[in-house]
Scaffold this motif. Sequence first.
Motif, mmCIF file in Angstrom:
data_model
loop_
_atom_site.group_PDB
_atom_site.id
_atom_site.type_symbol
_atom_site.label_atom_id
_atom_site.label_comp_id
_atom_site.label_asym_id
_atom_site.label_seq_id
_atom_site.Cartn_x
_atom_site.Cartn_y
_atom_site.Cartn_z
ATOM 1 N N UNK A 156 0.829 -1.205 0.000
ATOM 2 C CA UNK A 156 0.000 0.000 0.000
ATOM 3 C C UNK A 156 0.863 1.256 0.000
ATOM 4 N N UNK A 157 1.919 1.257 0.796
ATOM 5 C CA UNK A 157 2.792 2.434 0.861
ATOM 6 C C UNK A 157 3.554 2.632 -0.439
ATOM 7 N N UNK A 158 3.934 1.547 -1.110
ATOM 8 C CA UNK A 158 4.574 1.688 -2.416
ATOM 9 C C UNK A 158 3.651 2.439 -3.378
ATOM 10 N N UNK A 159 2.374 2.064 -3.398
ATOM 11 C CA UNK A 159 1.417 2.721 -4.295
ATOM 12 C C UNK A 159 1.255 4.193 -3.948
ATOM 13 N N UNK A 179 -4.637 3.674 -9.104
ATOM 14 C CA UNK A 179 -3.583 2.680 -8.944
ATOM 15 C C UNK A 179 -4.035 1.664 -7.900
ATOM 16 N N UNK A 180 -3.919 0.370 -8.171
ATOM 17 C CA UNK A 180 -4.232 -0.612 -7.138
ATOM 18 C C UNK A 180 -3.064 -0.752 -6.176
ATOM 19 N N UNK A 181 -3.341 -1.349 -5.026
ATOM 20 C CA UNK A 181 -2.286 -1.467 -4.019
ATOM 21 C C UNK A 181 -1.261 -2.526 -4.367
ATOM 22 N N UNK A 182 -1.518 -3.327 -5.421
ATOM 23 C CA UNK A 182 -0.626 -4.462 -5.681
ATOM 24 C C UNK A 182 0.241 -4.288 -6.925
ATOM 25 N N UNK A 229 -5.486 -0.359 -14.880
ATOM 26 C CA UNK A 229 -4.534 0.321 -14.000
ATOM 27 C C UNK A 229 -3.120 0.184 -14.554
ATOM 28 N N UNK A 230 -2.313 1.201 -14.365
ATOM 29 C CA UNK A 230 -2.667 2.526 -13.859
ATOM 30 C C UNK A 230 -3.472 3.283 -14.902
ATOM 31 N N UNK A 231 -4.177 4.305 -14.447
ATOM 32 C CA UNK A 231 -4.974 5.113 -15.359
ATOM 33 C C UNK A 231 -5.068 6.531 -14.820
ATOM 34 N N UNK A 232 -5.351 7.456 -15.711
ATOM 35 C CA UNK A 232 -5.722 8.814 -15.323
ATOM 36 C C UNK A 232 -7.074 9.067 -15.968
ATOM 37 N N UNK A 233 -8.054 9.481 -15.175
ATOM 38 C CA UNK A 233 -9.407 9.642 -15.704
ATOM 39 C C UNK A 233 -9.992 10.994 -15.310
#
Length: 218
Positions: A49-52, A115-118, A151-155
């Motif tokens: 989670x912290x990486x994301x 962004x997902x946590x994984x 993911x990743x995405x910008x919306x």
Amino acid sequence: MAEDRPLSGPTAPLKPDTGRAGIVLAGGESARFPTIDKALAPLSGTPLLAHAVETLVPIVDELFVSCRYRQVEEFESVLSDFDVRFIPDRISGRGPVFGLRDTLSETAAAYAALLPCDMPYVPTAFVETLFTRARNHTGALAQVDGQAQPFPAAIHVRAGQDACTTAIRSGDPSLPRFIDELEPIVISEPEVFAHVPDRAFTNINTPDDLLDQQKRPL
């Protein structure tokens, strides 16, 4: 029953349709991680989670984590160094599109990075590229292995809310249906991998995946 939604950390108000939000989706049940919530599993000593969150922090004005209510306390602990708002699902267990819609409703930003946590290897610079490409469109995402990846995405935030709602009302609240409804631009695979290394799209889905990645330097 709907759950109360605690918020964490002060956030400067944004004018409607300005600025950028970052959204980390971390509300999955972690069924394949029987002993720990996947979002808290450590990679190189840092929870996924912290990486994301670290990926998004440099390029957004406000940051949200979409999660389940019972995750909030532990997530607050591992993200205590960050200014984050936690948005628990109104109704748990209904999938990421529901959580995404709940979270998009909390921001006045014009665009949001998802962004997902994984996915711990997504470069911040590539998310910046997605923001740039999404401008004046409903969103931007990448093609990998011949498929548009969620993911990743910008919306665009309002377009994203509408796409979530339409997918939910259709009876198919899946991420592919969300993408179909959003109709974002898709960055071609050759262009994507001109910007990022192959492992940028690595998902940590199982403990074996995590063990394999722990053997490799970040």
